[in-house]
Motif scaffolding. Sequence first.
Motif, PDB file in Angstrom:
ATOM      1  N   ASP A 214       7.068   4.842  -9.166  1.00 45.01           N
ATOM      2  CA  ASP A 214       6.267   5.555  -9.727  1.00 45.01           C
ATOM      3  C   ASP A 214       4.799   4.553  -9.562  1.00 45.01           C
ATOM      4  O   ASP A 214       3.831   5.202  -9.414  1.00 45.01           O
ATOM      5  CB  ASP A 214       6.244   5.855 -11.348  1.00 45.01           C
ATOM      6  N   ILE A 215       4.992   3.532  -9.638  1.00 47.06           N
ATOM      7  CA  ILE A 215       3.735   2.545  -9.592  1.00 47.06           C
ATOM      8  C   ILE A 215       3.384   2.595  -8.004  1.00 47.06           C
ATOM      9  O   ILE A 215       2.015   2.752  -7.739  1.00 47.06           O
ATOM     10  CB  ILE A 215       4.181   1.117  -9.789  1.00 47.06           C
ATOM     11  N   ILE A 216       4.381   2.706  -7.033  1.00 48.04           N
ATOM     12  CA  ILE A 216       3.944   2.981  -5.498  1.00 48.04           C
ATOM     13  C   ILE A 216       3.146   4.376  -5.373  1.00 48.04           C
ATOM     14  O   ILE A 216       1.960   4.341  -4.777  1.00 48.04           O
ATOM     15  CB  ILE A 216       4.924   2.786  -4.729  1.00 48.04           C
ATOM     16  N   GLU A 217       3.666   5.497  -6.045  1.00 45.90           N
ATOM     17  CA  GLU A 217       3.053   6.743  -5.926  1.00 45.90           C
ATOM     18  C   GLU A 217       1.783   6.676  -6.807  1.00 45.90           C
ATOM     19  O   GLU A 217       0.762   7.339  -6.028  1.00 45.90           O
ATOM     20  CB  GLU A 217       3.905   7.900  -6.716  1.00 45.90           C
ATOM     21  N   ALA A 218       1.685   6.129  -7.768  1.00 45.65           N
ATOM     22  CA  ALA A 218       0.320   5.964  -8.534  1.00 45.65           C
ATOM     23  C   ALA A 218      -0.747   5.280  -7.544  1.00 45.65           C
ATOM     24  O   ALA A 218      -1.845   5.765  -7.382  1.00 45.65           O
ATOM     25  CB  ALA A 218       0.203   5.109  -9.633  1.00 45.65           C
ATOM     26  N   SER A 219      -0.479   4.356  -6.667  1.00 47.24           N
ATOM     27  CA  SER A 219      -1.255   3.614  -5.864  1.00 47.24           C
ATOM     28  C   SER A 219      -1.813   4.690  -4.840  1.00 47.24           C
ATOM     29  O   SER A 219      -3.004   4.576  -4.467  1.00 47.24           O
ATOM     30  CB  SER A 219      -0.509   2.281  -5.374  1.00 47.24           C
TER      31      SER A 219
ATOM     32  N   SER B 284      13.525  -3.963  -8.805  1.00 46.33           N
ATOM     33  CA  SER B 284      12.695  -3.799 -10.193  1.00 46.33           C
ATOM     34  C   SER B 284      11.272  -2.932  -9.946  1.00 46.33           C
ATOM     35  O   SER B 284      10.756  -2.811 -11.234  1.00 46.33           O
ATOM     36  CB  SER B 284      12.568  -5.207 -10.839  1.00 46.33           C
ATOM     37  N   LEU B 285      10.827  -2.714  -8.735  1.00 46.09           N
ATOM     38  CA  LEU B 285       9.428  -2.227  -9.050  1.00 46.09           C
ATOM     39  C   LEU B 285       9.870  -0.622  -8.798  1.00 46.09           C
ATOM     40  O   LEU B 285      10.506  -0.080  -8.111  1.00 46.09           O
ATOM     41  CB  LEU B 285       8.821  -2.631  -7.473  1.00 46.09           C
TER      42      LEU B 285
ATOM     43  N   HIS C   6       4.105  -7.886  -6.816  1.00 44.25           N
ATOM     44  CA  HIS C   6       5.305  -7.901  -7.639  1.00 44.25           C
ATOM     45  C   HIS C   6       6.400  -8.722  -7.086  1.00 44.25           C
ATOM     46  O   HIS C   6       7.425  -9.052  -7.936  1.00 44.25           O
ATOM     47  CB  HIS C   6       5.693  -6.391  -7.661  1.00 44.25           C
ATOM     48  N   ALA C   7       6.532  -8.621  -5.856  1.00 38.05           N
ATOM     49  CA  ALA C   7       7.672  -9.364  -5.329  1.00 38.05           C
ATOM     50  C   ALA C   7       7.522 -10.890  -5.257  1.00 38.05           C
ATOM     51  O   ALA C   7       8.312 -11.613  -4.654  1.00 38.05           O
ATOM     52  CB  ALA C   7       8.054  -9.019  -3.826  1.00 38.05           C
TER      53      ALA C   7
ATOM     54  N   ILE D 204      16.294  -1.540   2.311  1.00 40.90           N
ATOM     55  CA  ILE D 204      17.313  -1.402   1.220  1.00 40.90           C
ATOM     56  C   ILE D 204      17.164  -1.111  -0.094  1.00 40.90           C
ATOM     57  O   ILE D 204      17.645  -0.385  -0.591  1.00 40.90           O
ATOM     58  CB  ILE D 204      18.264  -2.766   1.603  1.00 40.90           C
ATOM     59  N   ALA D 205      16.173  -1.802  -0.782  1.00 43.74           N
ATOM     60  CA  ALA D 205      15.699  -1.377  -1.889  1.00 43.74           C
ATOM     61  C   ALA D 205      14.851  -0.435  -2.055  1.00 43.74           C
ATOM     62  O   ALA D 205      15.150   0.354  -3.142  1.00 43.74           O
ATOM     63  CB  ALA D 205      14.643  -2.911  -2.308  1.00 43.74           C
TER      64      ALA D 205
END
Lengths: 285, 285
Positions: A180-185, A176-177, A203-204, A90-91
């Motif tokens: 871009d941070i996931i892509e960077a990873s 709130s995550l 983060h969660a 969902i998020a």
Amino acid sequence: MKQHTSIFFWLLLAPFALWLILLVIIPHIDMLGIALREQTAPREYAFSFKNFIEFFTEPLYWRTFMRTAVMSILATALTLLIAFPVSYYIAKMLRGRSKSFLFLLCLIPFWVSELVRTYGWMILLRETGVISNALQWAGLVSGPVELLYNDAAIMVGLVYTSMLFMVVPLVTVLESLDDDIIEASYDLGGNMWTTMRQIVIPHAMPGIVSGCIIVFMMTLGNYLTPNLLGGKDSLWFTEQIYTQFITRFNWELGSAFGILLLLLSSLIVWLGLKLSRQTLTSTMT
Amino acid sequence: MIPSISQPASLRWTYRAYILLFYIFLIAPLAVVATFAFNDSLFPSLPWNGFTLDWFTSDTPQRLGVFSDSAMLESVGVSAFIAFWVTALSIFVATTNAFLFERYDFRFKEFLYMLMLLPLVIPGVILGISILISSNSMANYMDEVFNLEVEFLRPGLVLVILGQFAFITTIATMVIGARLRKMDRSLEEAAYNLGATKTSVLRTITLPYLRPAMIGAGIVAFLMSFENFNTTLMLTSSDSPLTITMFDRLREGSTPELNAVSLLLMIVSGVLALISVFVQKKEDS
């Protein structure tokens, strides 16, 4: 002006204080008082730990207590496992209308009374119920199967009832995550599992902790679901409290049980908050 | 795992299937409750004997529909009465609480805010028994010292209202407090600069601003009261509210009449939920 303000302040403090002192604080002090007394003669009471000693010496009582605690922890863990992928979907995977639609759909069952939800599970699970009939129809079983009145049925009901209280904090924290941070990873060579473990889950964590705390407390204090789905052998601690109070009229022992349940719940909540370095206020709001 | 990062199709479809399963799990119990309200059979189970409205309208001893079942209708009235008073009391105290915590600074504020959250952490059964103990000892005291029998301190409607009010106030305070926190104080200051008195600012600026939150919290309070079981169970006497009546019927062995009541409950809470979502949407814009 100063005088003026303080009159308003006291006027606002009064309902707050009355509500909290009369309905929450005094009743719990009274409960502790009753738990710590023993009847010595008609209308004569003395201070004693008898009720707590009885709890520890009667295996039925502390076994029910431990069983309730363990099953609540298990139900919390299961709820988290089931809710996390859904909340993430969902998020992070959805946008716009479909996102708010699926989120609202998650909330709808919880506007309905817990009694109705549990009743639904009874219709699904009982011997003459929908699932038993479906299994017979599919030829998987030869006769009716009773799926109700066992621990698994209790677990299903508890997880179902708690779902909302896990999904909402998880969706909030996952939203709130930043993508871009996931892509960077991924750009740095991470795969799905390392990204989950090192980016998303850390983060969660605040959402996971508040969800777990709320679900655990609700499960521990639940009465309806274990009682209806577990039948006579459900052995839930709140049922012991009810029996002592309403059936046996042993308020002293019932109060002692109440205090023990409160202690257990506070202890686990405190541990959860300590481990995650959060406060009760931040978890609830 | 976000839309902008490509994943194998098999994984994407597995994920979607899981989400679908989750929603079936969420909807199934409610769907069967609703469906079997129309089954032309004496039991809420398969086989499906055709469609009927008997469980709503019929008036024979064998098939008593909801609208002819005076005991059931009476308990709806009892629940509505309780819910009305719980809503009125909790919204009043929640509003004063919101002003207290959002507009004033005082000693022990954080500690008192934590106390304010406490009723959410206490299991409903325990809140119920603690209030039962306290009111009972007060009633006994009145009886012994003044020879007065104070009826409302014994289990019954007043205690049920107080018990529900004790924890619903916390939830209402959080909703109304959140709205008050977001308010732009310059609106009030402008009114003061234009010569408005404190009461007229409250009446014409602050309370209208809070109204959506008060309506939303009111709906939530009403529903939570109407559907409450755990606390009510400990404090109720002969005038049983709807959830208690349904629980007793459920244990005696249910007829599809219970499904009919449940369906009506679902419709009412669904409509109320939509209204509260709508009010919140308006609040955000």
